[in-house]
Design a protein around this motif. Structure first.
Motif, PDB file in Angstrom:
ATOM      1  N   ARG A  22       0.817  -1.210   0.000  1.00 16.48           N
ATOM      2  CA  ARG A  22       0.000   0.000   0.000  1.00 16.48           C
ATOM      3  C   ARG A  22       0.851   1.261   0.000  1.00 16.48           C
ATOM      4  O   ARG A  22       0.348   2.358   0.225  1.00 16.48           O
ATOM      5  N   GLU A  23       2.147   1.108  -0.220  1.00 17.32           N
ATOM      6  CA  GLU A  23       3.028   2.259  -0.247  1.00 17.32           C
ATOM      7  C   GLU A  23       2.739   3.151  -1.456  1.00 17.32           C
ATOM      8  O   GLU A  23       2.168   2.708  -2.462  1.00 17.32           O
ATOM      9  N   ARG A  35       4.087   4.225 -16.510  1.00 16.48           N
ATOM     10  CA  ARG A  35       3.145   4.301 -15.386  1.00 16.48           C
ATOM     11  C   ARG A  35       3.902   4.437 -14.073  1.00 16.48           C
ATOM     12  O   ARG A  35       5.079   4.075 -13.964  1.00 16.48           O
ATOM     13  N   TRP A  36       3.208   4.934 -13.085  1.00 12.26           N
ATOM     14  CA  TRP A  36       3.706   4.955 -11.716  1.00 12.26           C
ATOM     15  C   TRP A  36       3.428   3.604 -11.073  1.00 12.26           C
ATOM     16  O   TRP A  36       2.421   2.959 -11.369  1.00 12.26           O
ATOM     17  N   THR A  37       4.318   3.170 -10.185  1.00 15.51           N
ATOM     18  CA  THR A  37       4.149   1.887  -9.523  1.00 15.51           C
ATOM     19  C   THR A  37       4.833   1.899  -8.161  1.00 15.51           C
ATOM     20  O   THR A  37       5.765   2.685  -7.931  1.00 15.51           O
ATOM     21  N   SER A  78       2.794  -6.396  -6.982  1.00  8.27           N
ATOM     22  CA  SER A  78       1.658  -6.796  -7.791  1.00  8.27           C
ATOM     23  C   SER A  78       0.408  -6.017  -7.391  1.00  8.27           C
ATOM     24  O   SER A  78       0.066  -5.933  -6.208  1.00  8.27           O
ATOM     25  N   GLY A  79      -0.234  -5.432  -8.380  1.00 13.82           N
ATOM     26  CA  GLY A  79      -1.431  -4.652  -8.120  1.00 13.82           C
ATOM     27  C   GLY A  79      -1.157  -3.235  -7.662  1.00 13.82           C
ATOM     28  O   GLY A  79      -2.101  -2.502  -7.336  1.00 13.82           O
ATOM     29  N   TYR A 106      -0.450  -7.639 -29.461  1.00 14.83           N
ATOM     30  CA  TYR A 106      -0.695  -6.429 -28.681  1.00 14.83           C
ATOM     31  C   TYR A 106      -1.744  -6.683 -27.594  1.00 14.83           C
ATOM     32  O   TYR A 106      -1.538  -6.313 -26.428  1.00 14.83           O
ATOM     33  N   LEU A 107      -2.856  -7.313 -27.946  1.00 14.30           N
ATOM     34  CA  LEU A 107      -3.912  -7.574 -26.984  1.00 14.30           C
ATOM     35  C   LEU A 107      -3.430  -8.501 -25.865  1.00 14.30           C
ATOM     36  O   LEU A 107      -3.752  -8.291 -24.687  1.00 14.30           O
ATOM     37  N   LYS A 108      -2.655  -9.513 -26.225  1.00 10.79           N
ATOM     38  CA  LYS A 108      -2.136 -10.461 -25.243  1.00 10.79           C
ATOM     39  C   LYS A 108      -1.209  -9.749 -24.249  1.00 10.79           C
ATOM     40  O   LYS A 108      -1.333  -9.910 -23.032  1.00 10.79           O
ATOM     41  N   GLU A 109      -0.275  -8.943 -24.768  1.00 15.41           N
ATOM     42  CA  GLU A 109       0.685  -8.265 -23.907  1.00 15.41           C
ATOM     43  C   GLU A 109       0.013  -7.141 -23.119  1.00 15.41           C
ATOM     44  O   GLU A 109       0.431  -6.824 -22.002  1.00 15.41           O
ATOM     45  N   LEU A 110      -1.026  -6.541 -23.696  1.00 13.37           N
ATOM     46  CA  LEU A 110      -1.768  -5.508 -22.970  1.00 13.37           C
ATOM     47  C   LEU A 110      -2.437  -6.103 -21.743  1.00 13.37           C
ATOM     48  O   LEU A 110      -2.423  -5.504 -20.655  1.00 13.37           O
ATOM     49  N   LYS A 111      -2.994  -7.296 -21.895  1.00 13.21           N
ATOM     50  CA  LYS A 111      -3.660  -7.969 -20.783  1.00 13.21           C
ATOM     51  C   LYS A 111      -2.646  -8.324 -19.708  1.00 13.21           C
ATOM     52  O   LYS A 111      -2.899  -8.178 -18.506  1.00 13.21           O
ATOM     53  N   GLU A 112      -1.452  -8.782 -20.131  1.00 13.56           N
ATOM     54  CA  GLU A 112      -0.408  -9.149 -19.184  1.00 13.56           C
ATOM     55  C   GLU A 112       0.114  -7.931 -18.442  1.00 13.56           C
ATOM     56  O   GLU A 112       0.479  -8.018 -17.264  1.00 13.56           O
ATOM     57  N   ALA A 113       0.146  -6.796 -19.117  1.00 15.73           N
ATOM     58  CA  ALA A 113       0.653  -5.572 -18.498  1.00 15.73           C
ATOM     59  C   ALA A 113      -0.274  -5.065 -17.429  1.00 15.73           C
ATOM     60  O   ALA A 113       0.143  -4.416 -16.476  1.00 15.73           O
TER      61      ALA A 113
END
Length: 198
Positions: free
Chosen positions: A144-145, A162-164, A168-169, A191-198
């Motif tokens: 939660r940091e 993106r910020w992270t 995970s999550g 693209y769709l496969k890797e987008l889902k994984e990202a």
């Protein structure tokens, strides 16, 4: 220069090494690798190296007398860089991120290099400076940091960032720098496969 055909120059943590980056320009046609990490007395401007045609790896970590601005890197600059680019905090956008508001411009500058070679920034994250007034510690479980790091996101040929908080999550929404491909484009399924994984 005693070695006009020198291809690799490595010198790490040498407190006695002095000089200016522009003195290396005499070997600009041949230099492939430059590592001066933690050589604290080296001075100069990052852009003195921008037109080296063969320079693949560049490490200037903690060389805080070297200045510059990552946003000055445009098309055709550092055109042979392949993987390693380590820059000091004294280069704007090269080390820690000064603020949240300035991060989009910095990531767009890195995007120019990343678009040229996908291996750049492949395993690296940049963090918001601990000196930034926006940085805080909330003493909660690490999941939660605050998401104080930025990373590139790849899906097919599309790039974004993106910020992270590195768990995970713990990632924010992706800021895409490339447009979404059309369904008729080659590689759209990937693209769709890797987008889902990202």
């Amino acid at each position: 220069m005693a070695f006009p055909k020198l291809e690799k120059l490595r010198c790490i943590r040498n407190d006695y090494l002095t000089g200016n980056l522009n003195s290396i320009r005499v070997i600009r046609e041949n230099l492939v690798e430059l590592c001066l990490s933690m050589c604290f007395e080296i001075e100069g401007n990052l852009m003195d190296l921008a037109d080296f045609p063969l320079l693949k790896d560049l490490s200037l970590n903690a060389c805080n007398k070297i200045v510059g601005d990552i946003r000055d890197i445009g098309p055709g600059k550092f055109q042979s860089i392949e993987s390693q680019v380590d820059l000091p905090d004294s280069v704007y956008g090269g080390g820690h991120l000064p603020s949240i508001a300035e991060t989009p411009d910095i990531m767009r500058a890195w995007y120019i290099l990343k678009k040229h070679n996908r291996h750049i920034f492949s395993c690296k994250r940049m963090s918001l400076s601990i000196d930034s007034p926006e940085r805080y510690v909330n003493y909660v479980h690490h999941c939660r940091e605050m998401p104080a790091f930025v990373e590139f996101v790849e899906a097919g040929s599309r790039l974004g960032w993106r910020w992270t908080n590195c768990v995970s999550g713990g990632s924010c929404e992706t800021n895409w720098l490339d447009p979404e491909p059309n369904q008729s484009d080659e590689g759209y399924d990937v693209y769709l496969k890797e987008l889902k994984e990202a």
